[in-house]
Design a protein around this motif. Structure first.
Motif, PDB file in Angstrom:
ATOM      1  N   VAL A  82       0.837  -1.203   0.000  1.00 29.12           N
ATOM      2  CA  VAL A  82       0.000   0.000   0.000  1.00 29.12           C
ATOM      3  C   VAL A  82       0.870   1.251   0.000  1.00 29.12           C
ATOM      4  CG1 VAL A  82      -1.680   1.339   1.339  1.00 29.12           C
ATOM      5  CG2 VAL A  82      -1.995  -1.124   1.026  1.00 29.12           C
ATOM      6  N   ARG A  83       1.937   1.236   0.781  1.00 27.46           N
ATOM      7  CA  ARG A  83       2.840   2.391   0.819  1.00 27.46           C
ATOM      8  C   ARG A  83       3.422   2.680  -0.565  1.00 27.46           C
ATOM      9  NH1 ARG A  83       8.084   2.140   0.880  1.00 27.46           N
ATOM     10  NH2 ARG A  83       8.114  -0.025   1.651  1.00 27.46           N
ATOM     11  N   LEU A  84       3.855   1.626  -1.246  1.00 26.25           N
ATOM     12  CA  LEU A  84       4.457   1.799  -2.565  1.00 26.25           C
ATOM     13  C   LEU A  84       3.434   2.255  -3.600  1.00 26.25           C
ATOM     14  CD1 LEU A  84       6.744  -1.357  -2.552  1.00 26.25           C
ATOM     15  CD2 LEU A  84       7.523   1.020  -2.513  1.00 26.25           C
ATOM     16  N   ARG A  85       2.235   1.709  -3.536  1.00 26.75           N
ATOM     17  CA  ARG A  85       1.208   2.111  -4.501  1.00 26.75           C
ATOM     18  C   ARG A  85       0.716   3.536  -4.229  1.00 26.75           C
ATOM     19  NH1 ARG A  85       0.204   0.558  -9.309  1.00 26.75           N
ATOM     20  NH2 ARG A  85      -1.927  -0.194  -9.229  1.00 26.75           N
ATOM     21  N   ARG A  86       0.693   3.949  -2.961  1.00 24.93           N
ATOM     22  CA  ARG A  86       0.382   5.349  -2.662  1.00 24.93           C
ATOM     23  C   ARG A  86       1.423   6.264  -3.288  1.00 24.93           C
ATOM     24  NH1 ARG A  86      -0.840   5.086   3.870  1.00 24.93           N
ATOM     25  NH2 ARG A  86      -3.051   4.495   3.772  1.00 24.93           N
ATOM     26  N   GLU A  87       2.686   5.849  -3.148  1.00 23.76           N
ATOM     27  CA  GLU A  87       3.766   6.658  -3.711  1.00 23.76           C
ATOM     28  C   GLU A  87       3.662   6.711  -5.228  1.00 23.76           C
ATOM     29  OE1 GLU A  87       8.680   6.787  -3.784  1.00 23.76           O
ATOM     30  OE2 GLU A  87       7.648   5.438  -2.373  1.00 23.76           O
ATOM     31  N   GLU A  88       3.403   5.588  -5.843  1.00 26.56           N
ATOM     32  CA  GLU A  88       3.249   5.562  -7.290  1.00 26.56           C
ATOM     33  C   GLU A  88       2.056   6.418  -7.719  1.00 26.56           C
ATOM     34  OE1 GLU A  88       3.198   2.177 -10.766  1.00 26.56           O
ATOM     35  OE2 GLU A  88       1.863   1.903  -9.054  1.00 26.56           O
ATOM     36  N   GLY A  89       0.927   6.290  -7.015  1.00 31.91           N
ATOM     37  CA  GLY A  89      -0.253   7.078  -7.333  1.00 31.91           C
ATOM     38  C   GLY A  89       0.009   8.564  -7.246  1.00 31.91           C
ATOM     39  N   ALA A  90       0.799   8.967  -6.248  1.00 33.47           N
ATOM     40  CA  ALA A  90       1.125  10.388  -6.101  1.00 33.47           C
ATOM     41  C   ALA A  90       1.958  10.886  -7.281  1.00 33.47           C
ATOM     42  CB  ALA A  90       1.874  10.612  -4.787  1.00 33.47           C
ATOM     43  N   HIS A  91       2.919  10.062  -7.734  1.00 30.94           N
ATOM     44  CA  HIS A  91       3.715  10.446  -8.905  1.00 30.94           C
ATOM     45  C   HIS A  91       2.829  10.563 -10.151  1.00 30.94           C
ATOM     46  CE1 HIS A  91       7.842  10.369  -7.419  1.00 30.94           C
ATOM     47  NE2 HIS A  91       7.579   9.259  -6.751  1.00 30.94           N
ATOM     48  N   LEU A  92       1.939   9.613 -10.325  1.00 23.97           N
ATOM     49  CA  LEU A  92       1.100   9.606 -11.516  1.00 23.97           C
ATOM     50  C   LEU A  92       0.085  10.743 -11.506  1.00 23.97           C
ATOM     51  CD1 LEU A  92       0.387   5.764 -11.760  1.00 23.97           C
ATOM     52  CD2 LEU A  92       1.807   7.110 -13.311  1.00 23.97           C
ATOM     53  N   ILE A 130      -5.711   4.047  -0.485  1.00 26.26           N
ATOM     54  CA  ILE A 130      -4.801   4.815  -1.337  1.00 26.26           C
ATOM     55  C   ILE A 130      -4.816   6.286  -0.964  1.00 26.26           C
ATOM     56  CG2 ILE A 130      -4.409   5.600  -3.705  1.00 26.26           C
ATOM     57  CD1 ILE A 130      -3.442   2.740  -3.081  1.00 26.26           C
ATOM     58  N   LEU A 131      -5.957   6.824  -0.594  1.00 25.03           N
ATOM     59  CA  LEU A 131      -6.056   8.239  -0.244  1.00 25.03           C
ATOM     60  C   LEU A 131      -5.612   8.524   1.187  1.00 25.03           C
ATOM     61  CD1 LEU A 131      -9.447   9.169  -1.982  1.00 25.03           C
ATOM     62  CD2 LEU A 131      -7.112   9.427  -2.848  1.00 25.03           C
ATOM     63  N   GLY A 132      -5.216   7.497   1.931  1.00 26.11           N
ATOM     64  CA  GLY A 132      -4.738   7.689   3.302  1.00 26.11           C
ATOM     65  C   GLY A 132      -5.845   7.873   4.325  1.00 26.11           C
ATOM     66  N   GLU A 133      -7.079   7.581   3.930  1.00 29.63           N
ATOM     67  CA  GLU A 133      -8.207   7.703   4.853  1.00 29.63           C
ATOM     68  C   GLU A 133      -8.398   6.448   5.688  1.00 29.63           C
ATOM     69  OE1 GLU A 133     -11.317   8.438   2.097  1.00 29.63           O
ATOM     70  OE2 GLU A 133     -10.583  10.455   1.543  1.00 29.63           O
ATOM     71  N   LEU A 134      -7.714   5.371   5.334  1.00 31.13           N
ATOM     72  CA  LEU A 134      -7.759   4.104   6.059  1.00 31.13           C
ATOM     73  C   LEU A 134      -6.358   3.521   6.059  1.00 31.13           C
ATOM     74  CD1 LEU A 134      -9.386   1.708   7.337  1.00 31.13           C
ATOM     75  CD2 LEU A 134      -9.670   0.834   4.998  1.00 31.13           C
ATOM     76  N   GLU A 135      -5.916   3.027   7.212  1.00 26.65           N
ATOM     77  CA  GLU A 135      -4.599   2.408   7.312  1.00 26.65           C
ATOM     78  C   GLU A 135      -4.742   0.891   7.311  1.00 26.65           C
ATOM     79  OE1 GLU A 135      -1.894   4.021   6.943  1.00 26.65           O
ATOM     80  OE2 GLU A 135      -2.893   5.974   6.980  1.00 26.65           O
ATOM     81  N   VAL A 136      -3.690   0.231   6.874  1.00 28.19           N
ATOM     82  CA  VAL A 136      -3.722  -1.223   6.768  1.00 28.19           C
ATOM     83  C   VAL A 136      -4.009  -1.871   8.115  1.00 28.19           C
ATOM     84  CG1 VAL A 136      -2.303  -3.262   6.288  1.00 28.19           C
ATOM     85  CG2 VAL A 136      -2.258  -1.310   4.716  1.00 28.19           C
ATOM     86  N   ALA A 137      -3.508  -1.297   9.183  1.00 22.47           N
ATOM     87  CA  ALA A 137      -3.726  -1.862  10.520  1.00 22.47           C
ATOM     88  C   ALA A 137      -5.207  -1.944  10.871  1.00 22.47           C
ATOM     89  CB  ALA A 137      -2.988  -1.038  11.565  1.00 22.47           C
ATOM     90  N   ASN A 138      -6.011  -1.081  10.272  1.00 21.29           N
ATOM     91  CA  ASN A 138      -7.443  -1.042  10.581  1.00 21.29           C
ATOM     92  C   ASN A 138      -8.301  -1.671   9.486  1.00 21.29           C
ATOM     93  OD1 ASN A 138      -6.850   0.509  12.935  1.00 21.29           O
ATOM     94  ND2 ASN A 138      -6.707   2.337  11.657  1.00 21.29           N
ATOM     95  N   LEU A 139      -7.662  -2.246   8.477  1.00 21.76           N
ATOM     96  CA  LEU A 139      -8.398  -2.738   7.317  1.00 21.76           C
ATOM     97  C   LEU A 139      -9.332  -3.895   7.666  1.00 21.76           C
ATOM     98  CD1 LEU A 139      -9.006  -2.878   4.288  1.00 21.76           C
ATOM     99  CD2 LEU A 139      -6.907  -4.217   3.996  1.00 21.76           C
TER     100      LEU A 139
END
Length: 488
Positions: A130-140, A359-368
């Protein structure tokens, strides 16, 4: 057109290498020894480094600037190459390789954790994905919506807002129809023992009848069924539960829909940018048409009932009509891939909302897991009993496919539109299906959709096939008629 010719020659090698990478991914999920996972992750990262370098080569920019389209095929190739070049230039090479490495490792860790019902073993690697895809999404996105940017990999031109509006229109009618079905008398269900070897033999027979070419493909087992490849090497997988043959048979038909799309693309487009399916939404329209509109139709179920009795003997239902009802039984089950047509899109809506929030940071993996379980209870009225029936059931998030899930429902929408046109053009369709022969329908889809690959944009692909702008209305009308008949 020297620039265009040079561009296509260069791209042919890139497309061939991408096929090698895809086949390596198939091997990982189907037959790779588990102990090879760390090395395979490095191999996948190395392949991605090579592919990323080719996809961002400065010569591509020069060729794209100089090339001119002489016909519709060249225009489409240039459109797809321009989109790919613009996208990949935004993503650092190191990030692209790291995503390939981590998602390769994550797939195996997900499978092991899922089998052990071990959430704690899966969350760390999912956090990395998720961290990596967030980073990729931000670049795109370059300051825009990161989830929308990731969606473009699966549905060019799609957006979360468009999908959310579609879901808002569909949900009330789906929920109302579901409730009416759940309030009615329950459907019959199969009983007995369905040996693995006999299921797989029947699955192969059905796959061939639906047009899957085994000279250019193969059927194997995987934790999560999938299709892989294009052109002359297109492979499918299924899974087997000896108490539930529908899991194997309908997963196989679904993946055959994907595979036939890729096998039917005009060979003149092989190893070019338009030599594969145009989007996952259109891809899903094929797999859902094969699985549901054909495979779960009353006519085909009549044939399958007799064939399954030939293979397995007594299967616990007494008539073709009861078998048809069993195939289309409405129940609030946990598993998306086994869901009836009324619940299926509700499963997708849940995943769409959660992955977008991730992806938008409104939910963290720990709480998924907690968020999933609460939403599932609210939407389906059933408490999740174990992780493999909950947030760990699908492979998609472990391999980084954020933005993919809404295309399943878009595919259902497209399939509804295609069915309406298909029945108008092939009025004797049910007679063929009743004989176990879906070829009139598969031939129509091949001619109207599959042969073109990515020649047209996704929406235009469906518009050209049906003569109408796609909407959800044909799908909802089909569902109301079908389940209204089944459940009174």
């Amino acid at each position: 057109m020297p620039a265009y010719d040079d561009l296509l020659a260069f791209q042919r090698t890139t497309e061939a290498l991408a096929q090698v990478a895809g086949r390596t991914g198939w091997d990982q999920e189907a037959i790779m020894p588990r102990g090879a996972a760390p090395q395979r992750a490095e191999e996948m990262a190395a392949l991605e480094e090579v592919l990323h370098a080719r996809r961002t080569d400065p010569r591509l920019g020069d060729w794209l600037h100089e090339a001119h389209a002489k016909d519709a095929v060249a225009d489409a190739n240039l459109r797809e190459l321009q989109r790919s070049y613009a996208r990949n230039r935004k993503v650092p090479a190191k990030l692209a390789a790291e995503i390939a490495r981590v998602t390769s490792l994550a797939q195996g860790q997900w499978a092991a954790a899922r089998a052990a019902e071990d959430t704690a073993a899966f969350l760390p690697v999912l956090s990395d994905v998720v961290r990596l895809r967030r980073e990729e999404g931000a670049h795109l996105a370059e300051g825009g919506d990161a989830y929308d940017a990731l969606m473009q990999d699966y549905e060019p031109g799609g957006s979360a807002a468009t999908m959310a509006a579609m879901f808002d229109r569909m949900r009330p009618r789906l929920v109302a129809l579901r409730q009416q079905a759940l309030d009615a008398a329950p459907a019959p269900h199969l009983s007995g023992h369905f040996p693995k070897a006999q299921q797989l033999a029947l699955a192969q027979e059905i796959a061939a009848a639906f047009g899957y070419d085994f000279d250019h493909g193969r059927l194997d087992l995987a934790v999560h069924p999938f299709s892989s490849g294009s052109g002359m090497d297109v492979r499918i997988t299924t899974r087997v539960d000896e108490a539930d043959p529908f899991n194997c048979l309908y997963s196989t038909i679904h993946e055959v829909g994907h595979a036939c799309y890729e096998q039917t693309v005009d060979r003149a487009h092989l190893l070019t940018p338009i030599g594969n399916g145009v989007s996952m939404g259109v891809h899903e329209s094929q797999s859902r048409s094969y699985e549901n509109q054909m495979g779960r139709s009353e006519a085909y179920c009549g044939w399958l009932y007799g064939r399954m009795r030939d293979v397995f003997g007594d299967i616990g239902v007494a008539s073709e009509r009861d078998f048809y009802r069993a195939v289309n039984a409405v129940h609030s089950g946990y598993i998306r891939t086994e869901a009836d047509e009324l619940h299926y899109n509700l499963h997708v809506m849940l995943r769409f909302d959660l992955e977008r929030a991730l992806i938008l940071g409104e939910l963290e993996v720990a709480n998924l897991e907690e968020a999933w379980n609460a939403r599932f209870l609210s939407d389906f009225g059933v408490a999740v009993d174990k992780p493999s029936n909950g947030f760990m059931q699908d492979v998609h998030w472990s391999v980084g496919l954020m933005g993919y899930f809404p295309t399943y429902s878009l595919g259902n929408l497209y399939a509804g539109c295609l069915l309406s046109a298909l029945r108008g053009d092939v009025p004797d369709l049910d007679a063929s299906l009743a004989n176990g022969d879906p070829s009139p329908a598969t031939a129509w889809l091949g001619e109207r959709v599959q042969q073109f690959g990515a020649l047209r944009t996704p929406e235009d692909t469906i518009r050209q096939a049906t003569g109408e702008t796609p909407t959800e209305e044909p799908l909802l009308t089909y569902l109301e008629a079908k389940f209204g008949d089944l459940y009174g």
